[in-house]
Design an enzyme around this catalytic site. Structure first.
Site, PDB file in Angstrom:
ATOM      1  N   SER A  12       0.856  -1.195   0.000  1.00  0.00           N
ATOM      2  CA  SER A  12       0.000   0.000   0.000  1.00  0.00           C
ATOM      3  C   SER A  12       0.890   1.241   0.000  1.00  0.00           C
ATOM      4  O   SER A  12       2.123   1.128   0.007  1.00  0.00           O
ATOM      5  CB  SER A  12      -0.910  -0.020   1.224  1.00  0.00           C
ATOM      6  OG  SER A  12      -0.133  -0.089   2.383  1.00  0.00           O
ATOM      7  N   ASP A  70      -8.260  10.560  -0.641  1.00  0.00           N
ATOM      8  CA  ASP A  70      -7.994  10.506  -2.081  1.00  0.00           C
ATOM      9  C   ASP A  70      -9.019  11.322  -2.869  1.00  0.00           C
ATOM     10  O   ASP A  70      -8.723  11.822  -3.950  1.00  0.00           O
ATOM     11  CB  ASP A  70      -7.995   9.053  -2.578  1.00  0.00           C
ATOM     12  CG  ASP A  70      -6.647   8.389  -2.327  1.00  0.00           C
ATOM     13  OD1 ASP A  70      -5.619   9.092  -2.432  1.00  0.00           O
ATOM     14  OD2 ASP A  70      -6.613   7.190  -2.013  1.00  0.00           O
ATOM     15  N   THR A 191       5.899  -7.629  -8.930  1.00  0.00           N
ATOM     16  CA  THR A 191       4.879  -7.199  -9.894  1.00  0.00           C
ATOM     17  C   THR A 191       4.318  -8.390 -10.655  1.00  0.00           C
ATOM     18  O   THR A 191       3.110  -8.516 -10.848  1.00  0.00           O
ATOM     19  CB  THR A 191       5.477  -6.171 -10.876  1.00  0.00           C
ATOM     20  OG1 THR A 191       5.913  -5.050 -10.118  1.00  0.00           O
ATOM     21  CG2 THR A 191       4.466  -5.736 -11.907  1.00  0.00           C
ATOM     22  N   VAL A 241       8.439  11.807  -7.157  1.00  0.00           N
ATOM     23  CA  VAL A 241       8.607  13.169  -7.676  1.00  0.00           C
ATOM     24  C   VAL A 241       9.660  13.886  -6.849  1.00  0.00           C
ATOM     25  O   VAL A 241       9.827  13.624  -5.659  1.00  0.00           O
ATOM     26  CB  VAL A 241       7.291  13.982  -7.647  1.00  0.00           C
ATOM     27  CG1 VAL A 241       6.377  13.541  -8.759  1.00  0.00           C
ATOM     28  CG2 VAL A 241       6.632  13.906  -6.294  1.00  0.00           C
ATOM     29  N   CYS A 380     -12.375  26.329  11.553  1.00  0.00           N
ATOM     30  CA  CYS A 380     -13.305  25.552  12.363  1.00  0.00           C
ATOM     31  C   CYS A 380     -12.900  25.615  13.841  1.00  0.00           C
ATOM     32  O   CYS A 380     -13.102  26.627  14.486  1.00  0.00           O
ATOM     33  CB  CYS A 380     -13.390  24.131  11.832  1.00  0.00           C
ATOM     34  SG  CYS A 380     -14.986  23.395  12.176  1.00  0.00           S
ATOM     35  N   GLU A 404     -17.492  21.836  24.505  1.00  0.00           N
ATOM     36  CA  GLU A 404     -16.780  20.638  24.054  1.00  0.00           C
ATOM     37  C   GLU A 404     -15.629  20.327  25.015  1.00  0.00           C
ATOM     38  O   GLU A 404     -15.307  19.173  25.253  1.00  0.00           O
ATOM     39  CB  GLU A 404     -16.236  20.850  22.637  1.00  0.00           C
ATOM     40  CG  GLU A 404     -15.489  19.639  22.091  1.00  0.00           C
ATOM     41  CD  GLU A 404     -14.988  19.804  20.652  1.00  0.00           C
ATOM     42  OE1 GLU A 404     -15.012  20.929  20.126  1.00  0.00           O
ATOM     43  OE2 GLU A 404     -14.565  18.787  20.072  1.00  0.00           O
ATOM     44  N   HIS A 506     -14.629  24.816   6.468  1.00  0.00           N
ATOM     45  CA  HIS A 506     -13.333  24.309   6.008  1.00  0.00           C
ATOM     46  C   HIS A 506     -13.033  24.766   4.581  1.00  0.00           C
ATOM     47  O   HIS A 506     -13.325  24.037   3.623  1.00  0.00           O
ATOM     48  CB  HIS A 506     -13.323  22.781   6.057  1.00  0.00           C
ATOM     49  CG  HIS A 506     -13.372  22.239   7.449  1.00  0.00           C
ATOM     50  ND1 HIS A 506     -12.256  22.072   8.223  1.00  0.00           N
ATOM     51  CD2 HIS A 506     -14.427  21.857   8.212  1.00  0.00           C
ATOM     52  CE1 HIS A 506     -12.598  21.589   9.396  1.00  0.00           C
ATOM     53  NE2 HIS A 506     -13.916  21.456   9.426  1.00  0.00           N
ATOM     54  N   GLU A 508     -10.371  24.755   3.130  1.00  0.00           N
ATOM     55  CA  GLU A 508      -9.309  23.936   2.516  1.00  0.00           C
ATOM     56  C   GLU A 508      -9.862  22.865   1.575  1.00  0.00           C
ATOM     57  O   GLU A 508      -9.110  22.281   0.804  1.00  0.00           O
ATOM     58  CB  GLU A 508      -8.429  23.290   3.593  1.00  0.00           C
ATOM     59  CG  GLU A 508      -9.058  22.190   4.426  1.00  0.00           C
ATOM     60  CD  GLU A 508      -9.767  22.688   5.679  1.00  0.00           C
ATOM     61  OE1 GLU A 508     -10.178  23.865   5.700  1.00  0.00           O
ATOM     62  OE2 GLU A 508      -9.922  21.893   6.634  1.00  0.00           O
TER      63      GLU A 508
END
Ligand code: GLN
Length: 556
Positions: A12, A70, A191, A241, A380, A404, A506, A508
Site C-alpha cells: 500500500s 484521495d 509485480t 517526484v 473551524c 466541548e 473548512h 481547505e
C-alpha cells in the site's frame, strides 16, 4: 462511456490515488470530461469515525459525505465535483445488502457475495456513469491486490467488463518495482506475482504503472511486459517526484500515459493542454520568495492528517510566487510554555480538530498571534479557540470556554445550539457539507472574498454563542459572516489586527492549484506584508539548488 479501473499491487501507500487523479488531469487536459470514484474495501461505513492517525484527514464533499482523502486529490487535480456516490466502502455495500435482505427484497433467495454484493458494486459504477456529463469514469480500488476484503470489488469489475465490453474498459495496475541495493537491481518478481494474482481473479491489466526509485531500463521493461502480458509501451515508469505531487501528471505525460490510454480506449482527442499546470508547478518548485507559517495542531507527525490544508497553502503561496516553510507545532508543547516556536513565523494557522487535548495550547497560540499582530487563519476549531481566547483575555470573561472542552462552563462562548436554546436532550449531530454564508459588508472578509455570498463546506457540532456577540463586538471582535438567517456565526475577524480571520467551515476543501481559496490567499498576502514590513531578508540558500528547492516546499 469509458471505464478505467485502478488497482494496486505489492504494497500500500504507492500513491494510487494520486496516480488516478493525475490521469484525470491529463485526460481533462485533452478535453475529456472525467469523473473519479473510490472503492474502499474496509468495513467501516465511512472514514468519518477513523482517527487521523490511522487514516489521514477526513475529506468532506459538498453533500456532506465524509470520505477518504484521495477524493481530495480527485477534486484538486480535476474539475469534477464529487458526491457520496463517488466513495463506496465495503461497509456501505454490506449495510445496504443486509437492509435489503431484512426488507425482504431478495424474495426468499440465499443472499451471497456473488451476485448480491457484486451487483451492488456494479450499480455504483453505473450510478456515476452519466453520459451527458462524463466521457470517462476512473474508479480506484483501495487496498492491495490479494486483500480478502478487496475480492468482491475485483470480481465485480470482472463481471462489469463482460457487460460493457472490453473495448470500453482499461485496467491499470499501480505496482512497486523495488530496487535491491546489494544486487544493484530493480526487481520485477513482486509485480509479476501481483499481476498473476489479478489474472487468477480474471483481470488482465493493460497498463502497468511502476513505482520505482530508479529509472526502468529497457531490460526491466521487456521483462515486465513479457511476464505480465502488457505491451512494452504500457509499462509506465513513475519515479518519486522530486519536489511536489503536482509533478505527477507531467511525469506520466512524459511517459506517454495519456496517449496510450486514449489509444487503448479508442478515444480521439486533441493534444493535451498542460501549459497552465506546468506554470503552476514551476512556481511551486522555484518561487521568488518564501515565508514560514506555523500550523498548530494535534497530529503534527502524521502528514496526511492536515493534507488539504497543506495543499491549500501551496496553492495560495504559488499564486503569490512564494514558497512555504511549514513549522509544525504540537499544540501541547505550547501548553508547556514553548513560545519560541511562534516567535519568527510570518503567520499562524490553526486547523480543525476535536476534543480537549491540545485545546489550551491552541488558545494560547491564537492569543500570541493576536497580541503580536501575526496574521492568523483559524479553521473551524481554529476559529473557536480564537473566540475563547478573545473572550477570556480581551473581554475579561475569565471562564470563557467551549462546552466541548468543559461541559459545565459558566461562560459557553462556544456551545451546541441546543444548549444555547436550553434544550436538554442534545442529540446533536454534525453540521456537514455545503452551507451558504452571508458576508457582512464593509468587513475584511468581504474584501477578501470580493462578495457577500459564499458557500463553504462544514464539519462541526459546536457554534459561536450569539449571546456574546454584542459584548465582544464592542471590544473589536467582529462576526463578519453568518448563516443567511443570521443565527449562526460563520466568519470572525478582529478590528485592530492586519489579518485575524476565523471561519466555522473548512475552506481547505475548495482550493485548487490554479484556483487558490480567497481566505488562504489573503492569509499568504498578509504574511508577505508582515515579512516585508519587518524587513526579514529573504534567505539565500547556500546549499545546492536541489536541496534548497526541496526544503522550501510544503511536505507532501
Ligand atoms: N470540534 C469542533 C466542533 O465540533 C470543531 C470541529 C472541526 O474543527 N472540524 O464544532
Amino acid at each position: 462511456m469509458k471505464y478505467i479501473f485502478v488497482t494496486g499491487g505489492v504494497v500500500s501507500s504507492l500513491g494510487k490515488g494520486l496516480t488516478a487523479a493525475s490521469l484525470g488531469t491529463l485526460l481533462e487536459a485533452r478535453r475529456l470530461r472525467v469523473v473519479l470514484q473510490k472503492f474502499d474495501p474496509y468495513l467501516n461505513v465511512d472514514p468519518g469515525t477513523m482517527s487521523p492517525f490511522q487514516h489521514g484527514e477526513v475529506y468532506v464533499l459538498n453533500d456532506g459525505a465524509e470520505t477518504d482523502l484521495d477524493l481530495g486529490h480527485y477534486e484538486r487535480f480535476t474539475n469534477c465535483l464529487l458526491t457520496r456516490n463517488n466513495n463506496l466502502t465495503s461497509g456501505q455495500v454490506y449495510e445496504s445488502v443486509i437492509l435489503k435482505e431484512r426488507r425482504g427484497d431478495y424474495l426468499g433467495k440465499t443472499v451471497q457475495v456473488i451476485p448480491h454484493v457484486t451487483d451492488m458494486i456494479k450499480d455504483r459504477i453505473r450510478q456515476v456513469s452519466d453520459e451527458s456529463k462524463y466521457d470517462v469514469v476512473i474508479t480506484e480500488i483501495g487496498g492491495t491486490t490479494g486483500d480478502i476484503e478487496g475480492l468482491p470489488f475485483l470480481e465485480a469489475i470482472r463481471q462489469f467488463i463482460l457487460e460493457v465490453g472490453p473495448e470500453n474498459v482499461l485496467n491499470m495496475h499501480v505496482t512497486l518495482v523495488p530496487y535491491i541495493k546489494a544486487a544493484h537491481e530493480l526487481k520485477t518478481k513482486p509485480t509479476q506475482q501481483s499481476v498473476a494474482k489479478l489474472r487468477e481473479i480474471g483481470l488482465q491489466p493493460q497498463v502497468l504503472i511502476c513505482r520505482t526509485e530508479k529509472p526502468l531500463d529497457q531490460d526491466v521493461r521487456r521483462k515486465l511486459s513479457m511476464f505480465c502480458s502488457v505491451s512494452e509501451k504500457a509499462v509506465i515508469e513513475e519515479g518519486d517526484v522530486e519536489h511536489t505531487i503536482y509533478e505527477v501528471p507531467l511525469t506520466l505525460h512524459a511517459e506517454g500515459l495519456d496517449q496510450l490510454v486514449c489509444d487503448l480506449l479508442h478515444l480521439e482527442t486533441p493534444a493535451p493542454e498542460l501549459a497552465d499546470w506546468r506554470k503552476f508547478v514551476e512556481r511551486v518548485i522555484s518561487p521568488r520568495r518564501r515565508i514560514e507559517v506555523a500550523v498548530v495542531g494535534k497530529y503534527m507527525e502524521v502528514r496526511d492528517a492536515y493534507k488539504s490544508i497543506y495543499e491549500s497553502l501551496t496553492h495560495a503561496a504559488a499564486s503569490e510566487d512564494c514558497g512555504i516553510d511549514l513549522k509544525l507545532v504540537d499544540a501541547e508543547s505550547l501548553e508547556r510554555g514553548d513560545d519560541a516556536q511562534l516567535r519568527d513565523v510570518a503567520g499562524v494557522l490553526i486547523p480543525g480538530g476535536f476534543g480537549l487535548r491540545g485545546a489550551e495550547g491552541k488558545i494560547h497560540a491564537a492569543g500570541y498571534a493576536r497580541e503580536h499582530k501575526i496574521p492568523y487563519l483559524g479553521l473551524c476549531l481554529g476559529m473557536q479557540v480564537a473566540t475563547i481566547e478573545f473572550a477570556r483575555n480581551v473581554c475579561g470573561i475569565e471562564n470563557a470556554n467551549s462546552t466541548e472542552f468543559d461541559k459545565n462552563t459558566p461562560e459557553p462562548v462556544i456551545s451546541l445550539l441546543e444548549e444555547q436554546r436550553g434544550v436538554r436532550n442534545k442529540g446533536a449531530s454534525m453540521r456537514l457539507g455545503t452551507w451558504p454564508t452571508k458576508v457582512v459588508q464593509g468587513t475584511l472578509a468581504e474584501k477578501i472574498y470580493g462578495g457577500t455570498e459564499v458557500t463553504e463546506r462544514h464539519r462541526h457540532r459546536y457554534e459561536f454563542n450569539m449571546k456574546y456577540r454584542d459584548g465582544m463586538n464592542a471590544q473589536g471582535f467582529v462576526i463578519s459572516g453568518t448563516s443567511p438567517d443570521g443565527t449562526l456565526a460563520e466568519l470572525i475577524e478582529l478590528r485592530d489586527h492586519p489579518y485575524f480571520v476565523g471561519c466555522q467551515y473548512h475552506p481547505e476543501f475548495q482550493s485548487k492549484p490554479n484556483k487558490p481559496h480567497p481566505l488562504f490567499k489573503g492569509f499568504i498576502q498578509a504574511c508577505l506584508a508582515r515579512q516585508t514590513s519587518r524587513a526579514t531578508p529573504v534567505r539565500v540558500d547556500q546549499e545546492s539548488p536541489h536541496r534548497a528547492l526541496q526544503r522550501e516546499l510544503v511536505p507532501q
